[in-house]
Design a protein around this motif. Structure first.
Motif, PDB file in Angstrom:
ATOM      1  N   VAL A 182      30.248  -7.998 133.116  1.00 17.69           N
ATOM      2  CA  VAL A 182      31.233  -7.473 132.569  1.00 17.69           C
ATOM      3  C   VAL A 182      31.217  -7.806 130.842  1.00 17.69           C
ATOM      4  CG1 VAL A 182      32.429  -7.188 134.625  1.00 17.69           C
ATOM      5  CG2 VAL A 182      32.909  -9.199 132.980  1.00 17.69           C
ATOM      6  N   CYS A 183      30.720  -8.715 130.404  1.00 19.54           N
ATOM      7  CA  CYS A 183      30.881  -9.065 129.091  1.00 19.54           C
ATOM      8  C   CYS A 183      30.403  -7.894 128.184  1.00 19.54           C
ATOM      9  CB  CYS A 183      30.105 -10.285 128.761  1.00 19.54           C
ATOM     10  SG  CYS A 183      30.448 -10.959 126.995  1.00 19.54           S
ATOM     11  N   PRO A 184      31.280  -7.413 127.442  1.00 17.15           N
ATOM     12  CA  PRO A 184      30.854  -6.136 126.450  1.00 17.15           C
ATOM     13  C   PRO A 184      30.157  -6.567 125.164  1.00 17.15           C
ATOM     14  CG  PRO A 184      33.421  -6.759 126.069  1.00 17.15           C
ATOM     15  CD  PRO A 184      32.732  -7.877 127.170  1.00 17.15           C
ATOM     16  N   VAL A 185      30.075  -7.782 124.937  1.00 18.60           N
ATOM     17  CA  VAL A 185      29.243  -7.961 123.779  1.00 18.60           C
ATOM     18  C   VAL A 185      28.073  -8.813 124.027  1.00 18.60           C
ATOM     19  CG1 VAL A 185      31.045  -7.943 122.259  1.00 18.60           C
ATOM     20  CG2 VAL A 185      30.664  -9.914 123.284  1.00 18.60           C
ATOM     21  N   GLY A 186      27.705  -9.173 125.337  1.00 18.13           N
ATOM     22  CA  GLY A 186      26.537  -9.956 125.853  1.00 18.13           C
ATOM     23  C   GLY A 186      26.783 -11.317 125.167  1.00 18.13           C
ATOM     24  N   ALA A 187      27.690 -11.911 125.336  1.00 18.06           N
ATOM     25  CA  ALA A 187      28.033 -13.236 124.934  1.00 18.06           C
ATOM     26  C   ALA A 187      27.637 -14.269 126.181  1.00 18.06           C
ATOM     27  CB  ALA A 187      29.569 -13.460 124.370  1.00 18.06           C
TER      28      ALA A 187
ATOM     29  N   ILE B 124      34.326 -12.230 121.779  1.00 13.01           N
ATOM     30  CA  ILE B 124      35.302 -11.904 121.415  1.00 13.01           C
ATOM     31  C   ILE B 124      36.764 -12.171 121.992  1.00 13.01           C
ATOM     32  CG2 ILE B 124      34.036  -9.785 120.187  1.00 13.01           C
ATOM     33  CD1 ILE B 124      35.263  -8.169 122.460  1.00 13.01           C
ATOM     34  N   GLY B 125      36.777 -13.022 122.854  1.00 15.13           N
ATOM     35  CA  GLY B 125      38.027 -13.481 123.558  1.00 15.13           C
ATOM     36  C   GLY B 125      38.683 -12.419 124.456  1.00 15.13           C
ATOM     37  N   CYS B 126      37.844 -11.439 124.843  1.00 18.07           N
ATOM     38  CA  CYS B 126      38.535 -10.341 125.644  1.00 18.07           C
ATOM     39  C   CYS B 126      38.933 -10.892 127.413  1.00 18.07           C
ATOM     40  CB  CYS B 126      37.552  -8.952 125.887  1.00 18.07           C
ATOM     41  SG  CYS B 126      36.308  -9.626 126.876  1.00 18.07           S
TER      42      CYS B 126
ATOM     43  N   ILE C 186      28.365 -19.335 127.533  1.00 21.19           N
ATOM     44  CA  ILE C 186      28.957 -18.565 126.633  1.00 21.19           C
ATOM     45  C   ILE C 186      28.568 -18.825 125.362  1.00 21.19           C
ATOM     46  CG2 ILE C 186      31.154 -17.446 125.875  1.00 21.19           C
ATOM     47  CD1 ILE C 186      32.256 -18.215 128.442  1.00 21.19           C
ATOM     48  N   ASP C 187      28.336 -17.577 124.572  1.00 20.66           N
ATOM     49  CA  ASP C 187      27.708 -18.017 123.149  1.00 20.66           C
ATOM     50  C   ASP C 187      28.927 -17.732 122.380  1.00 20.66           C
ATOM     51  OD1 ASP C 187      27.080 -17.525 120.546  1.00 20.66           O
ATOM     52  OD2 ASP C 187      24.887 -16.454 121.061  1.00 20.66           O
TER      53      ASP C 187
END
Length: 159
Positions: free
Chosen positions: A64-69, A86-88, A80-81
């Motif tokens: 679910v991570c929208p930024v691939g972190a 982005i802290g969503c 987690i990178d």
């Protein structure tokens, strides 16, 4: 062969050493609110259980991570990178066991990263309730069974 965290709830004495060493290892302070593990005391069942990221084989948080972190490291740790995050907080909602939290102090997500392959909670657990073992078929089966028991005992986790 890879290793996995194994939790033996029947061995947990509720000392919370895991929380303290985790927060110290992460933040250099003894503050359980900054730990990636938390001991849940379940009085009705008369048990205490260390709850932490179990480094899922197919992590929902990563999907679910929208930024691939959120990625899998070489030691199979789901990490987690913080540079990409982005802290969503979508990962918090996606975790079926509720093992990711947000630190307002750090302004970032908190989850177990296996301490770079040497999880200190397992190293210092006085009762052996947390162990870091080879991922044998027997250990993986035991891990699955314990997960099923907790799913039945605690139900679905809501944030």
């Amino acid at each position: 062969m890879s290793k996995v965290l194994m939790i033996s709830p029947e061995k947990c004495i509720g000392c919370r050493t895991c929380e303290l060493i985790c927060s110290f290892n992460r933040m250099e302070e003894f503050n359980p609110k900054q730990a990636a593990v938390s001991v849940l005391a379940y009085d009705e069942a008369a048990i205490a259980v260390p709850i932490m990221c179990m480094q899922c084989e197919d992590p929902s948080c990563m999907k679910v991570c929208p930024v691939g972190a959120i990625v899998k490291a070489e030691n199979d740790a789901v990490i987690i990178d913080v540079q990409k995050c982005i802290g969503c907080k979508m990962c918090i909602s996606a975790c079926p066991l509720g093992n990711i939290t947000y630190s307002p102090k750090e302004k970032k997500m908190i989850k177990c990263d296996l301490c770079g392959g040497n999880p200190q909670c397992a190293e210092l657990c006085p009762s052996g309730a947390i162990q870091y073992k080879e991922a044998t078929p027997a250990n993986l089966n035991k891990k699955r069974k314990i997960g099923e028991r907790f799913k039945d005992l605690f139900g679905e986790v809501y944030e």
